[in-house]
Design a protein around this motif. Structure first.
Motif, PDB file in Angstrom:
ATOM      1  N   ARG A 348      27.703   5.474   7.487  1.00 45.10           N
ATOM      2  CA  ARG A 348      28.403   5.881   6.259  1.00 45.10           C
ATOM      3  C   ARG A 348      28.123   7.341   5.934  1.00 45.10           C
ATOM      4  O   ARG A 348      29.009   8.075   5.488  1.00 45.10           O
ATOM      5  CB  ARG A 348      27.993   4.980   5.095  1.00 45.10           C
ATOM      6  CG  ARG A 348      28.565   3.582   5.175  1.00 45.10           C
ATOM      7  CD  ARG A 348      28.309   2.793   3.893  1.00 45.10           C
ATOM      8  NE  ARG A 348      28.859   1.455   4.000  1.00 45.10           N
ATOM      9  CZ  ARG A 348      28.204   0.420   4.504  1.00 45.10           C
ATOM     10  NH1 ARG A 348      26.950   0.565   4.927  1.00 45.10           N
ATOM     11  NH2 ARG A 348      28.783  -0.764   4.581  1.00 45.10           N
ATOM     12  N   SER A 351      30.101   9.406   8.304  1.00 39.29           N
ATOM     13  CA  SER A 351      31.509   9.337   7.899  1.00 39.29           C
ATOM     14  C   SER A 351      31.785  10.242   6.702  1.00 39.29           C
ATOM     15  O   SER A 351      32.811  10.920   6.641  1.00 39.29           O
ATOM     16  CB  SER A 351      31.873   7.891   7.560  1.00 39.29           C
ATOM     17  OG  SER A 351      33.192   7.801   7.059  1.00 39.29           O
ATOM     18  N   ARG A 352      30.843  10.264   5.763  1.00 35.07           N
ATOM     19  CA  ARG A 352      31.046  11.050   4.544  1.00 35.07           C
ATOM     20  C   ARG A 352      31.008  12.554   4.818  1.00 35.07           C
ATOM     21  O   ARG A 352      31.824  13.309   4.294  1.00 35.07           O
ATOM     22  CB  ARG A 352      29.973  10.674   3.507  1.00 35.07           C
ATOM     23  CG  ARG A 352      30.155  11.387   2.171  1.00 35.07           C
ATOM     24  CD  ARG A 352      29.250  10.808   1.096  1.00 35.07           C
ATOM     25  NE  ARG A 352      27.836  11.071   1.349  1.00 35.07           N
ATOM     26  CZ  ARG A 352      26.947  10.178   1.741  1.00 35.07           C
ATOM     27  NH1 ARG A 352      27.331   8.924   1.967  1.00 35.07           N
ATOM     28  NH2 ARG A 352      25.689  10.505   1.928  1.00 35.07           N
ATOM     29  N   GLU A 431      35.265   0.757   5.794  1.00 38.42           N
ATOM     30  CA  GLU A 431      33.972   0.287   5.293  1.00 38.42           C
ATOM     31  C   GLU A 431      33.468  -0.890   6.107  1.00 38.42           C
ATOM     32  O   GLU A 431      32.265  -1.006   6.400  1.00 38.42           O
ATOM     33  CB  GLU A 431      34.086  -0.095   3.812  1.00 38.42           C
ATOM     34  CG  GLU A 431      34.105   1.082   2.866  1.00 38.42           C
ATOM     35  CD  GLU A 431      32.811   1.876   2.934  1.00 38.42           C
ATOM     36  OE1 GLU A 431      31.720   1.255   2.916  1.00 38.42           O
ATOM     37  OE2 GLU A 431      32.873   3.118   3.030  1.00 38.42           O
ATOM     38  N   LEU A 434      32.306   0.435   9.529  1.00 40.00           N
ATOM     39  CA  LEU A 434      31.091   1.243   9.409  1.00 40.00           C
ATOM     40  C   LEU A 434      29.864   0.343   9.377  1.00 40.00           C
ATOM     41  O   LEU A 434      28.812   0.677   9.927  1.00 40.00           O
ATOM     42  CB  LEU A 434      31.142   2.130   8.156  1.00 40.00           C
ATOM     43  CG  LEU A 434      32.057   3.354   8.226  1.00 40.00           C
ATOM     44  CD1 LEU A 434      32.175   4.011   6.857  1.00 40.00           C
ATOM     45  CD2 LEU A 434      31.544   4.376   9.254  1.00 40.00           C
ATOM     46  N   GLU A 435      29.998  -0.797   8.738  1.00 33.68           N
ATOM     47  CA  GLU A 435      28.905  -1.753   8.686  1.00 33.68           C
ATOM     48  C   GLU A 435      28.750  -2.498  10.011  1.00 33.68           C
ATOM     49  O   GLU A 435      27.631  -2.742  10.462  1.00 33.68           O
ATOM     50  CB  GLU A 435      29.139  -2.755   7.546  1.00 33.68           C
ATOM     51  CG  GLU A 435      28.002  -3.758   7.354  1.00 33.68           C
ATOM     52  CD  GLU A 435      26.687  -3.081   6.997  1.00 33.68           C
ATOM     53  OE1 GLU A 435      25.622  -3.600   7.412  1.00 33.68           O
ATOM     54  OE2 GLU A 435      26.711  -2.030   6.312  1.00 33.68           O
TER      55      GLU A 435
END
Length: 456
Positions: A348, A351-352, A431, A434-435
């Motif tokens: 995450r 990604s951010r 999301e 990503l997990e």
């Protein structure tokens, strides 16, 4: 040392140089001679030439036999020459300049092949840049004692009104002193203090170019910024940084905001984006300072610093990409990836901030930490870098474009029209993967979309 002295060039003459020497005087001049005397590597020296005793047309006639010419500077007696397989150099006739106003273009310039080389040298900015090397005799022409000043580590202007002729020379002096470890001669310092207000008349683009040289070429740019602060130049050029001087911090920062920023800049890699990011990463702290529970804190200063950095670089006419990259790094510089973070949390974060920014953020984090005495940050960064590299080089999706489905599949699966709902659904899918990157298959994502559709 006034007068002439000998020097060894450390390379052979080019064919076009030998051809010119048969017809005229040929000299290396200015910063070229300075850098030769400093022992800079030959390949790192930009070479500028001065010719005497030949007209511009005859000069062009000889040079065009050996390469290509650009005559854009013809009215100033300058030819840009590119030899076959070589670098582009300036070949100039001797000229004089007389200031006719406060701007850098307010000069009456005239060139004359019969003008003594000493006259051309005297019009220049600093003594260390006012030497010529005669390629015919291997003699250094040094009418103002530039070689002695260079040996003594002294920066001296050629004349009392030098800064009035071109105020940019004040910034140029700051970057020279930082790049070459020079002390500023007292008479030069007095002239600068007298004329410092004229810096405001210099165009943003020219200021940008000198600051870029200071940031990228100086091993420790802080020397130039401290000098500009002491002499009242920085408050004109970068008032946002100058106002952080004396702004104390907390127990984690032994220096004030100003010196912490400069030390961070020194420790950052010599890249324009990283050094601007390090220099401005805390520029917004002054307005975010508060005391909470007996401690000094600067909550959300990174957001203000990012905004201010974008404004500063925009004012200095940096490319938009540079502005956005610097602002992005500053906005996200307050991070600390710990061993407790799950791989999903790391994904995450990547990604951010963007996979392409991870290396730069780690470099900024290290410069920031080391500037306040945290030498452990380098080892921490290595652990973080190794983990992020392992995750970033996997087949995981880090942005919507990496998903195994796109907008058309979302529209079909959910039965919705194109619009914000499509983007929202794609973000929800991102999301999920990503997990758990294993779910980034067309079949799994379509199944998730069908479940989302049932909940509508």
């Amino acid at each position: 040392m006034n007068g002439d002295d000998e020097l060894t060039l450390r390379r052979g003459l080019h064919p076009w140089e030998r051809a010119l020497l048969e017809s005229c005087g040929l000299y290396l001049v200015g910063g070229t001679v300075r850098d030769i005397l400093r022992g800079a590597p030959v390949e790192a020296i930009d070479e500028d030439y001065l010719v005497t005793g030949i007209g511009l047309d005859d000069l062009a006639g000889i040079l065009e036999r050996f390469g290509t010419l650009n005559l854009v500077g013809r009215s100033f007696g300058v030819i840009k020459f590119t030899a076959a397989g070589g670098r582009t150099v300036d070949v100039s006739l001797p000229r004089t300049e007389f200031s006719t106003g406060p701007g850098h273009r307010d000069f009456d310039v005239s060139f004359d092949p019969s003008l003594p080389v000493e006259r051309d040298l005297e019009r220049r900015d600093f003594t260390i840049n006012s030497m010529a090397f005669d390629l015919g005799s291997s003699v250094v022409v040094d009418p103002l004692g530039g070689r002695e000043d260079l040996d003594r580590g002294l920066l001296r202007v050629n004349r009392d009104d030098s800064f009035r002729e071109d105020p940019l020379r004040m910034l140029r002096g700051a970057q020279f002193m930082a790049r070459f470890g020079l002390a500023v001669e007292e008479g030069t310092r007095a002239c600068l203090r007298r004329d410092r207000a004229l810096v405001a008349s210099v165009s943003a683009e020219r200021i940008r170019d000198e600051l870029t040289k200071l940031l990228v070429l100086a091993p420790k740019p802080s020397a130039g910024f401290v000098f500009m602060h002491e002499e009242g130049i920085l408050e004109i050029v970068l008032p946002e940084l100058d106002r952080t001087y004396g702004e104390t911090q907390n127990e984690y920062h032994p220096d004030d905001v100003f010196m912490h920023s400069l030390r961070s800049c020194d420790l950052a890699p010599a890249d324009i984006v990283l050094r601007w990011s390090a220099l401005l990463h805390d520029v917004g702290k002054k307005d975010r300072k508060q005391v909470v529970g007996g401690r000094t804190v600067f909550y959300r200063h990174e957001q203000d610093s990012a905004r201010m950095a974008g404004e500063i670089l925009g004012r200095l006419r940096y490319p938009r990409e540079t502005q956005s990259r610097v602002a992005h790094l500053i906005e996200h510089h307050m991070f600390n990836v710990t061993d407790e973070w799950s791989d999903g949390a790391v994904r995450r974060f990547i990604s951010r901030v963007g996979r392409e920014s991870v290396g730069d953020l780690l470099a900024l984090r290290e410069a920031d930490g080391r500037s306040r005495g945290d030498e452990a940050v380098a080892a921490q960064n290595e652990r973080i870098r190794a983990r992020m590299r392992r995750i970033a080089e996997s087949d995981a999706a880090f942005k919507i474009a990496d998903l195994a489905v796109g907008g058309r599949e979302v529209i079909d699966a959910l039965g919705i029209e194109p619009g914000p709902g499509v983007g929202a659904a794609l973000k929800e899918l991102l999301e999920v993967v990503l997990e758990d990157p294993r779910k980034n298959t067309r079949e799994d994502l379509l199944a998730i979309l069908r479940e989302m559709g049932k909940k509508k």
